[in-house]
Structure formats: structure tokens, C-alpha cells
Design an enzyme around this catalytic site. Structure first.
Site, PDB file in Angstrom:
ATOM      1  N   THR A  53       0.861  -1.194   0.000  1.00 42.57           N
ATOM      2  CA  THR A  53       0.000   0.000   0.000  1.00 42.57           C
ATOM      3  C   THR A  53       0.892   1.238   0.000  1.00 42.57           C
ATOM      4  O   THR A  53       1.126   1.853   1.044  1.00 42.57           O
ATOM      5  CB  THR A  53      -0.932   0.011   1.232  1.00 42.57           C
ATOM      6  OG1 THR A  53      -0.172  -0.308   2.408  1.00 42.57           O
ATOM      7  CG2 THR A  53      -2.060  -0.975   1.074  1.00 42.57           C
ATOM      8  N   CYS A 105       7.347   1.566   4.970  1.00 50.07           N
ATOM      9  CA  CYS A 105       6.481   1.866   6.122  1.00 50.07           C
ATOM     10  C   CYS A 105       6.649   3.295   6.629  1.00 50.07           C
ATOM     11  O   CYS A 105       5.743   4.109   6.517  1.00 50.07           O
ATOM     12  CB  CYS A 105       6.760   0.882   7.259  1.00 50.07           C
ATOM     13  SG  CYS A 105       6.057  -0.758   7.000  1.00 50.07           S
TER      14      CYS A 105
END
Length: 417
Positions: free
Chosen positions: A83, A258
Site C-alpha cells: 500500500t 512503512c
């Protein structure tokens, strides 16, 4: 479920592969990936991410699957697709959307779909759930159920592995949450935290990395302040770190899958409800601007049109992961200032760098650069013979402080944050 569930993990990258192998020690697990080359390499015991050894792969009972029809046997579908954010720093949910459409065509009555991908609070139920419903013709929370268990993979970390850390789980119902706690607990000694609900679990993930991002941004900001004062931030941090509760963060380029991404998901969710996420975005601005700030400081100490050697390209040391690496920003910034840059990284895959960034890296460093820039502290870089790599009077730029305690050859100029 009256029997042990059959599991399938969708996506066998840095997150999905270690999870699938760990779960396969206890359950029947199918690992699915669209990359046929990747599947063949894994069957041969080769993991290009370096997360699992040949022995771990060959000893595993994990079944590698490329035929979607085989996945209809599964009871629990675990989605581990990436993502990222787009050029506008907004969530890019295309992979999650595609995976949801794929899984929606496979699920049946009683199926459970668990997402491990980092998302904003509400995404699993409000974005993924309707896609699954549309593709399956089933009703979420009645015919099939949703779950969430945020990934906590730290690439290259051989201590904090998926089967040795606390797993947060959440389910659409209490019964689903209990079942997921049993499934994940079977691989890590029941070290499971059951979150109040899915939105809470989603929120817990994005703040884990947003917190780190903000702390690193503080250190990056003081590095720039102290640099103008003629102080090394590493010397200052070393002194401050003698206090028992001082937090040990270090400066540098903040990329990866991240820390450099998740805060934008939280900021997006905040802005959707009319909240201005000032601290979160301030941290992102500082960290995203660090490459330009470093390039500017280096440029002041370099001759016009200098030739530089950049040591390291991956987003962190000793891993081949080049996702969202900020070293590319530093390279482009230096090139924009009129310098030429050779990039050397023995850990990264040259073909992958060329494909993702259009950059050709060198096979081995040459001699007599105007400057060498230590961007990523891969093992072995600290011992490189600097004399010869750098011209007499040249610059040794030590972004990560790996040469601070080393005697720099006479005639070379040493610089660090």
C-alpha cells in the site's frame, strides 16, 4: 470452524512469505503470487528478499499456487499486498483493490478475509468490504467476515520475526476475532493482542510508524541546526544518550515501505474528517526534504562538477529492499547541482534498480573520486580503504556516522551530520 481452517496468503513478498511459512508449520497453507518467476525461485529455495533461508523454504510445507481455482478450498484469505502512496502522497490502494476483487471471486459462505496491508482506519470495512461484496454477491458480516492483523515486518531483522513478535488481530465479530487469535497464536506461542475492533487495529498500525517518523524528523531537524553551529549531531546524541530515558533515534534519509509512507495514510484519514494533521505532516516535510538539505551542505564543500561515489542505495542497511529509497533523491539532487554520481551497492539488485529508477549502478568503485558519500551503512563499508577512493584533498561525507571513530587518512576532509 469444526476443523482446522485452510489458509491462503495472497502476495509472497517481504510480508506474505515469512507469514505463510510460519503459518504452514501448523496449518495447511497455500501461498499465491502473480509473479511466476518468484514462485519458481521459492520452490527452488531462493528468496530474493533475503528474509528466509534456503533451508527454511525447502523444509516448509507451504504450497505455492498460481492457479486461482485451487484457492477456493481456503477458509481464511490473508491479503498482504503493498500500500504505497502516489505522487501526491495520497494512498494508492490499487493493489488492495485488485486483490479484493480477486479474493471476492473466490470466497464463499463463512469465508474470512484478513488484511495485513497498512491502511487508514476504516479502509478494511468501508473500502475493501464493498468490493468483496460486489465480486462475491455475498453480504459482509453475514455471509463472509472481515479481519485485520497489521504486519510488523522489519526487513533484515532476524530477531523480531513474524513468529516471535506480538501480533495484533481484530475481527468483524467477536467470534471471528477469537478464531484469528487462535490461528495467529498457533505460530507465535499465543502472543496475540485482540484489538477492540478493526478500525482500532488499523489505527494502531499507522501510528506505530508515524511515531518513529516524527522522532526521526526531530533528530533530522536538530542535525541541520547543529550543522550550522559547527556541531556534529552524532556527538550531541552520544552525550544526550547517557540519560536513562533519552530516546535513541539517529538522523538520515527516511524511506522504505512503512515509515516513509504510513504517516500519509494517517494524514489522509485526518483530513477526510476535517482535522489538520500538523505534527504528522511537519515530520514528513522534514524527512522528505532531508536529501535536498544534505545535497546542499555537500555542494558547499565540493568543487564545481565534482565526481562522487555514493555508497549504498537500499532504504536501509544489509537488505536488498529498494522500495521508496530516499538515496535516489540525494543522487538526483546532487546531479541537479551539476555533479556526477556513481552508485555502488553490493546488496541491491542492479536490474531492479534500473527498472524502478532508471539508474545504472556500478559493479565496483573506481579510484580518485572528489568525494565518497556513505549513504547506507552496509556491513563492510566502514572498513573500505578511503585512501585511493578519494582524491587528495577530497571529501569523505559520512551521513550515517560509520567512520566517526575511524582515523581518516591525512589529506582528506571529513564531514558528517
Amino acid at each position: 470452524m469444526a476443523k482446522d481452517p485452510v489458509l491462503t496468503v495472497i502476495g509472497l513478498g517481504y510480508v506474505g512469505l515469512p507469514l505463510a511459512v510460519a503459518l504452514a508449520r501448523r496449518f495447511e497453507v497455500m501461498g499465491y503470487d502473480i509473479d511466476e518467476t518468484r514462485l519458481e525461485q521459492l520452490r527452488e529455495g531462493r528468496d530474493r528478499t533475503g528474509e528466509l533461508s534456503r533451508g527454511e523454504l525447502l523444509d516448509s510445507r507451504l504450497e505455492y499456487v498460481s492457479d486461482p481455482a485451487a484457492l477456493k478450498e481456503a477458509d481464511i484469505f490473508i491479503v498482504t499486498v503493498p500500500t504505497p502512496v502516489g505522487p501526491d502522497n495520497k494512498p494508492d490502494l490499487r493493489a488492495v483493490e485488485s486483490a479484493s476483487r480477486f479474493v471476492g471471486g473466490l470466497i464463499g459462505l463463512g469465508s474470512i478475509v484478513v488484511y495485513e496491508s497498512t491502511v487508514y482506519p476504516g479502509c478494511t470495512e468501508d473500502f475493501c468490504g464493498p468490493i468483496l461484496e460486489a465480486e462475491s454477491g455475498l453480504i459482509s458480516g453475514q455471509d463472509f467476515y472481515l479481519g485485520y492483523s497489521p504486519e510488523r515486518i522489519n526487513p533484515g531483522d532476524k530477531v523480531h520475526r513474524v513468529d516471535s513478535i506480538t501480533k495484533v488481530v481484530a475481527g468483524q465479530t467477536e467470534k471471528v476475532a477469537r478464531l484469528l487469535a487462535q490461528v495467529y497464536g498457533a505460530m507465535n506461542g499465543d502472543d496475540v493482542f485482540v484489538a477492540r475492533d478493526i478500525r482500532t487495529a488499523e489505527a494502531s498500525k499507522v501510528i506505530e510508524n508515524a511515531q518513529r517518523d516524527i522522532n526521526i524528523a526531530f533528530v533530522n531537524e536538530i542535525a541541520q541546526i547543529f550543522g550550522k553551529m559547527g556541531l556534529s549531531v552524532y556527538d550531541v546524541l552520544e552525550a544526550a544518550g547517557t540519560k536513562w530515558n533519552f530516546l535513541p533515534f539517529t538522523p538520515g534519509l527516511v524511506g522504505g515501505h512503512c515509515i516513509g509512507v504510513d504517516p500519509y495514510y494517517l494524514a489522509y484519514a485526518a483530513e477526510k474528517i476535517g482535522v489538520d494533521p500538523q505534527v504528522i505532516l511537519a515530520g514528513r516535510r522534514i524527512n522528505d526534504g532531508m536529501a535536498a538539505a544534505i545535497a546542499g551542505r555537500l555542494d558547499a564543500d565540493l568543487p564545481r562538477g565534482a565526481r562522487l561515489l555514493m555508497l549504498g542505495f537500499t532504504f536501509k542497511e544489509n537488505v536488498p529492499d529498494i522500495r521508496n529509497t530516499k538515496v535516489i533523491d540525494l543522487v538526483r539532487a546532487l546531479e541537479g547541482l551539476g555533479h556526477s554520481v556513481d552508485v555502488y551497492d553490493p546488496v541491491a539488485d542492479a536490474g531492479e534498480i534500473r527498472h524502478e529508477y532508471g539508474l545504472d549502478v556500478i559493479d565496483a568503485p573506481e579510484l580518485a573520486y572528489d568525494a565518497v558519500v556513505g549513504a547506507v551503512p552496509h556491513t563492510g563499508f566502514a572498513e573500505l580503504p578511503l585512501r585511493g577512493l578519494v582524491k587528495p584533498g577530497g571529501l569523505v561525507a559520512d551521513i550515517k556516522g560509520v567512520w566517526r571513530k575511524r582515523s581518516i587518512p591525512e589529506g582528506l576532509v571529513y564531514w558528517t551530520l
